[in-house]
Scaffold this motif. Structure first.
Motif, short mmCIF file in Angstrom:
data_model
loop_
_atom_site.label_atom_id
_atom_site.label_comp_id
_atom_site.label_asym_id
_atom_site.label_seq_id
_atom_site.Cartn_x
_atom_site.Cartn_y
_atom_site.Cartn_z
N ARG A 203 5.75 -13.90 9.66
CA ARG A 203 6.20 -12.79 8.81
C ARG A 203 7.40 -13.22 7.97
N ASP A 228 -1.35 -10.61 14.96
CA ASP A 228 -0.13 -10.06 14.39
C ASP A 228 0.41 -10.91 13.24
N LYS A 231 -2.35 -10.78 7.38
CA LYS A 231 -2.11 -9.74 6.40
C LYS A 231 -3.18 -8.65 6.54
N ARG A 232 -3.00 -7.56 5.86
CA ARG A 232 -4.00 -6.49 5.89
C ARG A 232 -5.36 -7.03 5.45
N ARG A 233 -6.39 -6.75 6.21
CA ARG A 233 -7.78 -7.19 5.97
C ARG A 233 -7.91 -8.71 6.03
N LYS A 257 -4.40 -2.82 13.45
CA LYS A 257 -3.55 -3.93 12.99
C LYS A 257 -3.81 -4.31 11.53
N GLY A 258 -4.56 -3.47 10.81
CA GLY A 258 -4.72 -3.72 9.38
C GLY A 258 -6.15 -3.96 8.94
N SER A 259 -7.11 -3.32 9.62
CA SER A 259 -8.54 -3.50 9.27
C SER A 259 -8.89 -4.99 9.22
N LEU A 260 -8.57 -5.67 10.30
CA LEU A 260 -8.77 -7.11 10.37
C LEU A 260 -10.23 -7.47 10.62
#
Length: 326
Positions: A203, A228, A231-233, A257-260
């Motif tokens: 991060r 973690d 990034k998103r997706r 956690k971001g539509s991974l």
């Protein structure tokens, strides 16, 4: 008399036996192959310890290079005297040997620019790197990846290939020495997971955004930190479980956690089609033959030292690729 490493029960490195074996004439669709070099892969330990169940007794190893000595009926893709390499799984078990019978179908002809030693060190790792870089994700210049085990055999190839594609590479290692090796092979940033929080550092390095793709060959110990770090997706690619199997989880966690996205690919499914295998191998051989990707062979063993080789592999003493020299 040919020699081979075989095992009769699953367990630690001590179950491996170096013994004489009979090698007959090739049957239909087979060749007799004299090995020059044999690859040592972490996946070998999965067969030995029972993670990948197979009938016993059995041979060990799935990757080697050598010269075709005889061909059986119906073989058209290779001929006597051809320099070849191969990798696979159940259909190629028995690579830890001086000579063997093997189906002709998995064999890949070697260009003169690729030595036997280089081929044995990179066929599995190189084809794995090839599909990871060229088939898993539509990378664009400027994308970022997190690469676990960055100083390992696949890691060193992936990091070099990633730089050819214009990617930012964040690699994880367990020691400072391995960190220097990773940097020398293309890692822009190195995280020592022995004393750094991987997700937190990712991060920080990405201004809070995370990476496009994580390549995780460690498994249990790194899984949550890998998620973690995305990034998103973003895409999580589980390519191994060196620290143990990934614990069961509710897929809703990927949404939280971001539509991974998550995938657990296998090399076998990317080289099952002969045309695709040829394309992946061709691109790999071109990069290596022209020096754009360098293959580091940092450990050489005699075949009779297979027990020690497995101990070194599992204790993470190795870097880059390891081979048996016949």
């Amino acid at each position: 008399m040919a020699k081979a490493v075989r095992f009769y029960e699953t367990g630690g490195p001590e179950v491996l036996r170096y013994e004489e074996v009979e090698v007959g004439d090739p049957g239909p669709g087979q060749v007799r192959l004299r090995h020059v070099a044999v690859g040592l892969n972490y996946a070998d330990t999965y067969f030995r310890n029972g993670t990948y169940p197979i009938p016993l007794p059995n041979g060990m190893g799935v990757e080697a290079s050598g010269v075709v000595q005889a061909v059986g009926e119906g073989v058209t893709n290779v001929q006597v005297g051809d320099r070849v390499t191969y990798t696979g799984f159940l259909n190629t078990l028995g690579a830890y040997s001086t000579e063997r019978l093997i189906p002709a179908a998995p064999l890949i002809k070697l260009p003169e620019t690729i030595s036997f030693e280089t081929a044995a060190a990179m066929t599995m790792r190189g084809l794995t790197s090839s599909y990871l870089m060229r088939r898993i994700y539509d990378f664009k210049v400027g994308d970022s990846i997190l690469l676990h085990a960055a100083a390992g055999g696949v890691g060193l190839i992936v990091s070099q290939w990633a730089k050819l594609l214009g990617l930012t590479v964040i690699g994880t290692v367990s020691t400072e020495v391995k960190g220097e090796i990773a940097r020398a092979h293309g890692c822009d940033h190195v995280i020592n997971y022995s004393h750094e929080d991987v997700a937190q550092r990712v991060r920080e390095l990405t201004d809070g955004v995370g990476v496009n793709v994580v390549f995780d060959s460690v498994g249990k110990n790194t899984f949550m930190g890998s998620l973690d770090s995305l990034k998103r997706r973003g895409l999580m690619v589980c390519v191994g479980t060196a620290s143990g199997p990934i614990p069961a989880f509710d897929p809703v966690m990927l949404a939280m956690k971001g539509s991974l996205f998550l995938t657990r690919p296998a090399l076998a499914d990317y080289i099952a089609d002969p045309a695709e295998k040829a394309a992946l191998a061709g691109e790999l051989f071109d990069h290596v033959g022209n020096g754009r990707i360098k293959i580091e062979i940092n450990q050489h063993y005699a075949l009779q030292d297979a027990v020690q080789a497995h101990r070194d592999l599992e204790s993470r003493k190795t870097t880059g690729s390891s081979i048996f020299v016949i």
